[in-house]
Design a protein around this motif. Structure first.
Motif, PDB file in Angstrom:
ATOM      1  N   SER A 181      49.431  39.049  40.069  1.00 39.98           N
ATOM      2  CA  SER A 181      50.659  38.369  40.481  1.00 39.98           C
ATOM      3  C   SER A 181      51.625  38.219  39.316  1.00 39.98           C
ATOM      4  N   ASP A 184      49.189  33.599  40.213  1.00 38.80           N
ATOM      5  CA  ASP A 184      47.765  33.717  39.906  1.00 38.80           C
ATOM      6  C   ASP A 184      47.065  32.370  40.019  1.00 38.80           C
ATOM      7  N   ARG A 216      46.901  31.454  43.759  1.00 35.45           N
ATOM      8  CA  ARG A 216      45.889  32.278  44.430  1.00 35.45           C
ATOM      9  C   ARG A 216      44.475  31.877  44.029  1.00 35.45           C
ATOM     10  N   ALA A 234      43.155  34.143  48.448  1.00 33.81           N
ATOM     11  CA  ALA A 234      44.121  35.168  48.851  1.00 33.81           C
ATOM     12  C   ALA A 234      44.612  34.969  50.277  1.00 33.81           C
ATOM     13  N   THR A 269      46.986  31.944  50.732  1.00 29.56           N
ATOM     14  CA  THR A 269      48.236  32.226  50.026  1.00 29.56           C
ATOM     15  C   THR A 269      49.106  33.193  50.828  1.00 29.56           C
ATOM     16  N   ASN A 312      54.081  36.851  46.218  1.00 25.89           N
ATOM     17  CA  ASN A 312      52.640  37.007  45.994  1.00 25.89           C
ATOM     18  C   ASN A 312      51.948  37.863  47.042  1.00 25.89           C
ATOM     19  N   ILE A 346      48.659  40.533  45.967  1.00 24.78           N
ATOM     20  CA  ILE A 346      47.378  40.282  46.640  1.00 24.78           C
ATOM     21  C   ILE A 346      46.912  41.530  47.379  1.00 24.78           C
ATOM     22  N   SER A 403      45.573  43.961  44.764  1.00 21.70           N
ATOM     23  CA  SER A 403      44.258  43.554  44.278  1.00 21.70           C
ATOM     24  C   SER A 403      43.180  43.856  45.310  1.00 21.70           C
ATOM     25  N   ALA A 409      40.636  40.688  47.763  1.00 18.86           N
ATOM     26  CA  ALA A 409      41.431  40.371  46.571  1.00 18.86           C
ATOM     27  C   ALA A 409      40.826  39.227  45.770  1.00 18.86           C
ATOM     28  N   ASP A 410      39.952  38.433  46.377  1.00 17.80           N
ATOM     29  CA  ASP A 410      39.314  37.317  45.675  1.00 17.80           C
ATOM     30  C   ASP A 410      38.085  37.737  44.883  1.00 17.80           C
TER      31      ASP A 410
END
Length: 395
Positions: free
Chosen positions: A134, A262, A265, A270, A273, A310, A314, A317, A382-383
């Motif tokens: 991010s 960031d 998140r 993710a 958000t 964002n 995300i 990622s 993404a997490d």
């Protein structure tokens, strides 16, 4: 403990994001100048923008393949240097045919740089064990804010060639700092046992769905990048400097939120958000399309930028952390599909806007963004940054 080399690599890739965003932001004032230079309407401008998008989309999978067989640093270095000169070639082109070729090269170099710098950001994320995507995209937005915000005034004062020359000089100065400091990943998959280094599309359907979500997130961004200045100038009577502020404030709002992104998140996750961000973005785009006043439209575009900020990081990622898919391949496929939103979809907007105006076009993006909200659960990978093996460690 994060080493000084990794920290330097983190700032180097951030500088690349800023440079890429600055060059793209500098494209904003060149669009109405192209219309003036060659006396073309929205439909022809749409075709020219389409060549930009096609150049990017064609090169992105190629760059993904190159990264998987070399490394992201090598591809980023090459594409960044070409990008630095690409806008100047557009400004120097004397006729529409050469303009189209120059714009295609511009799109290809920017697109190749985008795949490589996002892949390199994944390398940095895994080396640090922290989300930086991010904030990396925040530097892109800050670059876009700078390029669009200063570009309108510089273009009015110096004309298209003078403006593009300033952009080239600034880009080369930034890249002279960034390129030597980029991190490099080893590529163990190229061992001697690999006898068939073929270009393969990933079989994981999640990569393509994430690419579609990237497209839906990036289409509104492309609509603001390529058409907001013309929207304010033609339908609201704003001058060039004021019209450029639509993308300037949009990009500036994205930059602010991405630098906070960031932390947001990491705290909310993710999925949550994305749901909050998509709702805010939809409201902003709806208000921008409904406005008849330049100041209100600029404020609405800024609100949309806060929401969109964002969403794309995300998505990227998630693309770079798909189970069983190398990050460079997942990133290149998702980026190529996603960039149809920012680089190809705007060309279609020109044809529609010539018949309907831009107002209904911008309002329609509210619906598109709400689709992403409904599919937010698909972005949970993404997490998983810290749990994925680092791409620069043999495995």
């Amino acid at each position: 403990m994060i080493s000084s080399q990794v920290r330097a690599g983190r700032w180097a890739v951030a500088a690349c994001f800023f440079t890429n965003g600055m060059i793209m932001g500098s494209w904003v004032p060149q669009v109405p100048l192209l219309a003036q230079r060659f006396d073309v309407g929205e439909a022809m401008l749409g075709l020219l923008i389409l060549t930009l998008g096609l150049g990017a989309v064609v090169i992105m999978p190629v760059c993904g393949w190159l990264i998987s067989h070399t490394n992201s640093r090598a591809v980023l270095r090459g594409s960044a240097v070409i990008s630095a000169f690409a806008l100047l070639l557009v400004a120097l082109a004397p006729n529409l045919a050469l303009v189209a070729l120059a714009i295609a090269l511009f799109g290809a170099s920017i697109g190749g740089m985008d795949v490589a710098m996002n892949s390199n950001a994944v390398v940095v994320e895994r080396r640090m064990g922290l989300a930086i995507m991010s904030s990396s995209h925040g530097f892109w937005s800050l670059g876009g804010f700078t390029g669009a915000g200063l570009g309108g005034k510089i273009a009015e004062a110096l004309g298209p060639i003078g403006h593009a020359s300033v952009v080239t000089a600034a880009a080369l100065a930034l890249l002279s700092f960034a390129l030597p400091r980029l991190l490099v990943e080893r590529q163990p998959q190229q061992a001697s046992s690999d006898t068939s280094p073929k270009v393969r599309f990933p079989s994981n359907p999640g990569v393509y769905l994430i690419g579609l979500l990237a497209l839906l997130c990036m289409a509104p961004e492309g609509a603001v990048l390529d058409w907001a200045a013309l929207y304010l100038r033609q339908e609201m009577g704003a001058n060039l400097a004021t019209a450029s502020l639509a993308f300037t404030f949009f990009s500036g709002a994205m930059a602010v939120m991405r630098f906070m992104g960031d932390g947001v998140r990491n705290r909310l996750g993710a999925v949550t958000t994305i749901r909050i961000s998509g709702t805010v973005a939809a409201v902003g785009m709806l208000a921008a399309g409904a406005s008849s006043n330049p100041a209100i439209a600029i404020a609405a575009f800024a609100a949309a930028g806060l929401g969109i900020a964002n969403m794309v990081p995300i998505v990227f990622s998630a693309a770079g952390n798909q189970p069983g898919v190398p990050s460079s391949i997942g990133m290149s496929v998702a980026t190529a599909i996603g960039y149809c939103g920012i680089l190809v979809t705007p060309s279609l907007i020109g044809f529609v806007a010539e018949r309907t105006g831009f107002s209904p076009v911008y309002m329609s993006f509210a619906v598109i963004l709400l689709v992403v909200v409904l599919l937010a659960e698909r972005l949970r990978p993404a997490d998983f940054i810290a749990t994925q093996p680092s791409p620069d460690v043999p495995r």
